[in-house]
Every structure is written in C-alpha cells, then in structure tokens.
Design an enzyme around this catalytic site. Structure first.
Site, mmCIF file in Angstrom:
data_model
loop_
_atom_site.group_PDB
_atom_site.id
_atom_site.type_symbol
_atom_site.label_atom_id
_atom_site.label_comp_id
_atom_site.label_asym_id
_atom_site.label_seq_id
_atom_site.Cartn_x
_atom_site.Cartn_y
_atom_site.Cartn_z
ATOM 1 N N THR A 396 0.839 -1.202 0.000
ATOM 2 C CA THR A 396 0.000 0.000 0.000
ATOM 3 C C THR A 396 0.872 1.249 0.000
ATOM 4 O O THR A 396 2.026 1.206 0.424
ATOM 5 C CB THR A 396 -0.922 -0.026 1.244
ATOM 6 O OG1 THR A 396 -1.674 -1.231 1.210
ATOM 7 C CG2 THR A 396 -1.881 1.139 1.297
ATOM 8 N N GLY A 486 -1.475 -1.665 6.694
ATOM 9 C CA GLY A 486 -2.503 -2.618 7.119
ATOM 10 C C GLY A 486 -3.317 -2.013 8.256
ATOM 11 O O GLY A 486 -3.593 -0.809 8.272
HETATM 12 O O1 DON Z 1 -7.192 -2.094 2.877
HETATM 13 C C1 DON Z 1 -6.453 -2.395 3.810
HETATM 14 O O2 DON Z 1 -6.617 -2.014 4.936
HETATM 15 C C2 DON Z 1 -5.224 -3.237 3.531
HETATM 16 N N1 DON Z 1 -5.420 -4.054 2.378
HETATM 17 C C3 DON Z 1 -4.039 -2.338 3.391
HETATM 18 C C4 DON Z 1 -2.768 -3.135 3.254
HETATM 19 C C5 DON Z 1 -1.568 -2.343 3.605
HETATM 20 O O3 DON Z 1 -1.627 -1.243 4.070
HETATM 21 C C6 DON Z 1 -0.288 -3.026 3.391
HETATM 22 N N2 DON Z 1 0.791 -2.097 3.633
HETATM 23 N N3 DON Z 1 1.604 -1.512 3.708
#
Ligand code: DON
Length: 592
Positions: A396, A486
């Site tokens: 992300t 996340g």
């Molecule tokens: O939508 C969400 O909350 C996750 N799929 C985000 C994943 C994420 O932030 C991974 N990161 N660095």
C-alpha cells in the site's frame, strides 16, 4: 532556522542525543502547491503536472501511474484506492471508493475447504481466489472527469516515458522480492513468484535471486497498457483485450484459480460517498467511511482522546502513550465488530462517532491497561456481527496533494500484500491485487453470529485505509495525511493528527516521532507495541524505560519492533504549505 530550533528544543526536552536529532529529516515548505508520495519519481511526476497547471486530481493520475511502475509492490492499475477530496470551487469534501470488489460467482465459502475450515492464508494470498475487481483505472477516469483540468492523455506521459526509458530498481523493492523468494521451499517449488511473468521481471532467473537494487528496469508492456488507457480511456481496461488477459490470469492461476469474469470487470463502478468527520480540538477530521474502517476508527480514537487534556505534554510521555493505546483498543473493539461494506450490512456510522457515546467509552480508561476491550453499543441500528482480524503488510502507498487552486487530495492506494497476489498480467506489465484476503475467511463466529465482514458476491472487503483531510472551523483545509501499514494505518494516522494538533509539531516532526500501537489483540506478550527507534529517521528515545514503565506501572504487555508506516503530510499554513515525508519508506516531497 526557526523550524530547526524547534526540532532541537523538542528533542532535548526528551533527553535525546543531539546528533540524531539534528540528522532527522526536516519539513519542507512551498508557496503554491505540494505533492508528497512514497517515491521520488512519483513525486516528481506529480510536481510536474502541478507546475503545468494541473489540479490535485490531475497530479494524482501522474503519481498513480508512476507508482505502479516504480513502487510496484505497493499499488497499481491492478489494485484499488480510497480518496478524500476537497474541492475548492464548491468548498465541499467528498470521498471516492475505488475498492476492489468480489466477483459475482463467489460465496461465503470462498476461503473455506470442504470441511468448512479456512484455507491457509498463503494459499489465499498467492492465488486467483483473492483477486478483487480492480478499481484504480476507473477511479483515475472518474477523478479526471469530475476534477481534472489538463488533457487526460498528458497525465500519462511521465509514466509512459519512464517505463520506456527505464528506472533504477529501489532497495526496498529488491529486498521485498528477496524476502518473498526466501519463503519458497526451493526455486523450482515456488509459491512466491510462481507466475513466470512476475518471476522474470523481478528475479534473476539464472541465480533465482532478487534483481539487485540499482538494476535498470524497463517495462514496455506497461508503457503499452498506459498508451491504451491514455488513448481509449478506462473502458480499454475493463472491456476488450486487457480485460480478457486479466480474467485469463485469474482463472488460470498456477496455484488456485479464481472466478473473476469479463462481466465482473465490465460492471465495476467507483462509488462516491460522504466523508465521516469528527471534531477534534476544534478541527474537523474527515476520512473514509465504510467499506473502510479507517475514518471511523481514527474518528473514535480522536473522539476518545478529546476527553483528556494533553496540553503541555509530549508524544513520548508515558501517560500519552497509555491514553493513546487505550483509545486504540476501544476503537478496534467497535471496528472489528461493526464495520464492513455498508452496501451489504448496516454500519452504525453516526453512532460510532457520537460524542456522548465516546465519552462513555473514554470513561473506561484508568491508570492501568484495560486488557482486551469488548465492543460497545453505539446508538443507532446495526447488524449483528462478530470480531474479525486484519494483518499489516507492505502492499500500500499514501499520496497527499494540494494544488494552486486550493484543492486537496488524500489517497491511500493498494494491492494489499507486497506484490499483490504475485501475478503480473502477461503482456500488460502490472500486478494483480489480493485484496479479498481483507474479508474474514469464516462467515460466522464460533457462537454462530454472522460476521459483518464475511465474503459476499459484489461486496468490498473491509479496509483500514484512512486517507484524511482536516478542515478548520471556517471549512478551510489545514492538514492532508494518511499512511500504508494494514490495520496499523489507523494508529499511524490518528497519532499524526494528535502530534500536530495537541503538540504543535510540524509535519516532519510529527512523522519522526516513534510509533506506538495497540490493536486490541489478546496477545499476552505484545498487545502494546513500541517502535524501535531508527537512527536518522525517527527520534531516539529510551524505549527500554518506557517499556518497563508501561509494564510495571500500568500492566501493559509490551513488544518493541520495527513499524513500517509510510506517512505523507501536508499542512496548510498562512505562510505556505509545509510537508513531511516518511523516511521509513522512500518518502519524497515536491512542489513549488
Ligand atoms: O485495505 C487495507 O486495509 C489493507 N489491504 C491495506 C494493506 C496495507 O496497508 C499493506 N501495507 N503496507
């Protein structure tokens, strides 16, 4: 000069060695426009569009198409995004839901085996099962139609040029490839990079090692995909040859095939939704509502903290860490129970942010750690549901932009895990997401209650992404922020808002403060997590002393670890735009 003095005096008040303090990244200021992303080439692409008179929406398209190339592990055409957008002309704030969507043919047994048990997370992650219908290309078109000024085609030029002439593979990308390769049983027996296109792109096929940082990479397939998008618009992605290639990649996955069809792609729609906002210390903190839990959970943290006076404290005080981690526990209790896609279940959005409700929740907090907090009963109607999980990952990226017209854009964009589901669509040069792993695998709890975030056809999985725009009481933008990470996104974002509005830190200082988190897990060893300081990136602090004070004085179970936020911040001040970028990733600030 003033800023530097401020930084040093802040650090000294924490007993921080001056060498580290002065080496820390410093905020940057511009007069008219600013873009902050997790990659210098993406920032440069956005800054160029802004300089040429583009809006924040225009610049976002140049940034997103570049990120898909140079930070491919984190976001791209094959993924989804959420945007909070402030439109200066109308003075309104809106949100754009471009979340990946479950195909029509799935049901709540998507991630269950024949016995009704969850399949392994690895099998879900590295397969066609977890690919949601991508939202990014439609989102770019929607944003351009609503808020763009420059010609659509022009916004693709920076990424097309870069993909053709090549770029230098970053250390981060190379290390993440190596990390995933190391999880394979052997090079022949590969789950990670099982797809030959992704394997050949990221891995030296002779040695089976990650291509090293600095490798010159061209992506001509991606350049061709972008040329088609520039020429024919998003329809070229959702119908026709590219759509067929996506469906083929999903349905022929070498691990487990998924069901995505041409109809699923053709039916994809971006949804505009109202923001969720809460007043915090006289500022209106606005974020993304369901299907993200981000805006509601950040809002609940702020709404709980509002009941405590933090004036005169600093963000690494034991009391502040205690209060913040307790507020996080409370927010995660409700988030896990009540939040899912509000087009499928009833989420108590207003009730969760109700001032009196949050006062009663704040009253739970005492001198000692609360332990696992049960969900409350917010006012309003909601569906029965049950707790669910969410894991942090690396797939992300966050983008913050303010343009010369006063428009502001906060976008968190994602393919979920690092390199999404690990498949690069053959001949098209972009990776597919594994976003459907954000659903709960089991549809019911152990007591038989339906889970709000269960899999349903056409539904969008619950997210933690929290793109945020803070407005002052005159309705003017004062802060644009957000982060990847996340479920930890929620804490990173809320703490940053607190750092700015409670402690008066500038955007870079706010990012440089080591993080602390508590996602209300039952872990007996590390429910409260403190960030291990990183020389030159975060403030130094006596983490051992804080750990033992929290454990012995307040009953917390503490773990110390690396925390990979990717915050980008823009603060709008009377003397210009002040930006901060997160050097825990490759953050970069641009603009003039
Ligand atoms: O939508 C969400 O909350 C996750 N799929 C985000 C994943 C994420 O932030 C991974 N990161 N660095």
């Amino acid at each position: 000069m003033k800023k530097r003095l401020l930084t040093i005096s802040f650090c000294l008040s924490l007993g921080v060695p001056a060498a580290w303090a002065t080496d820390l990244p410093q905020a940057q200021t511009t007069e008219r426009e600013m873009v902050v992303t997790a990659n210098p080439l993406a920032t440069a692409a956005g800054a160029k569009i802004l300089k040429n008179g583009g809006t924040a929406a225009d610049a976002m398209i140049a940034v997103q198409t570049m990120l898909s190339l140079v930070e491919p592990q984190s976001s791209g055409l094959g993924g989804g995004a959420f945007i909070v957008y402030y439109d200066a002309e109308t003075g309104t704030t809106t949100t754009i839901d471009a979340r990946e969507t479950a195909p029509a043919a799935v049901d709540e047994a998507l991630f269950l085996n024949e016995e009704g048990n969850s399949i392994s997370f690895l099998d879900a992650w590295q397969s066609g099962l977890s690919v949601g219908v991508p939202g990014v290309p439609r989102m770019m078109e929607y944003m351009h139609t609503q808020y763009g000024r420059l010609p659509w085609q022009r916004l693709f030029v920076p990424a097309i040029t870069q993909a053709q002439k090549g770029f230098s593979l970053t250390q981060r990308t190379s290390e993440q490839v190596a990390g995933l390769l190391a999880r394979n049983a052997s090079c022949e027996d590969r789950l990670f990079f099982r797809d030959p296109t992704a394997f050949n792109y990221f891995v030296d096929s002779e040695t089976c090692e990650a291509k090293p940082a600095g490798t010159h990479i061209k992506n001509k397939d991606y350049a061709e995909t972008l040329k088609r998008l520039a020429r024919d618009g998003a329809d070229t992605f959702y119908t026709g040859a590219i759509a067929q290639d996506i469906v083929s990649a999903v349905q022929n996955d070498p691990n487990i095939p998924g069901s995505m069809s041409l109809t699923d792609l053709a039916d994809y729609q971006v949804i505009e939704r109202p923001p969720v906002c809460i007043l915090y210390r006289g500022n209106n903190v606005c974020g993304m509502g369901p299907p993200s839990s981000g805006g509601l959970a950040v809002g609940q943290i702020m709404g709980v903290l509002e009941n405590f006076d933090l004036a005169g404290k600093n963000p690494l005080d034991e009391e502040v860490v205690h209060l913040f981690t307790q507020a996080m526990r409370i927010a995660f209790a409700d988030r896990n129970k009540y939040v899912g896609d509000s087009d499928f279940i009833t989420v108590p959005v207003e009730g969760m942010l109700d001032k009196q409700y949050l006062e009663t929740r704040a009253a739970l907090i005492g001198e000692n750690d609360l332990g696992v907090v049960d969900p409350g009963t917010p006012p309003g109607v909601f569906d029965p549901s049950a707790p669910g999980m969410n894991e942090p990952g690396a797939g992300t990226s966050h983008v913050s932009i303010v343009d010369r017209f006063g428009n502001a854009l906060s976008m968190t964009t994602t393919i979920e895990s690092s390199f999404g589901n690990g498949v690069m669509v053959a001949g098209r040069g972009f990776l597919l997401n594994n976003q459907l792993t954000d659903f709960n695998f089991q549809p019911t709890s152990s007591t038989g209650e339906l889970i709000a975030n269960r899999v349903q056809p056409g539904k969008r999985p619950r997210s933690s992404m929290a793109p945020t725009i803070v407005l002052d009481l005159d309705g003017q933008v004062s802060l644009v922020t957000g982060s990847p990470g996340g479920s930890r996104i929620i804490g990173y974002t809320a703490k940053t808002v607190m750092n700015v509005f409670d402690f008066g830190l500038d955007p870079q200082e706010a990012i440089n403060v080591p993080h602390y988190q508590n996602t209300n897990s039952g872990s007996s060893t590390s429910a409260t997590v403190l960030e291990a300081p990183i020389p030159g990136v975060t403030l130094d602090y006596d983490v051992a002393a804080l750990e033992s004070n929290l454990e012995e004085g307040r009953g917390h179970a503490v773990g110390v670890t690396t925390l990979n936020s990717g915050l980008s911040l823009i603060q709008v001040t009377p003397s210009g735009l002040v930006g901060g970028a997160d050097m825990r990733r490759d953050g970069a600030i641009g603009g003039r």
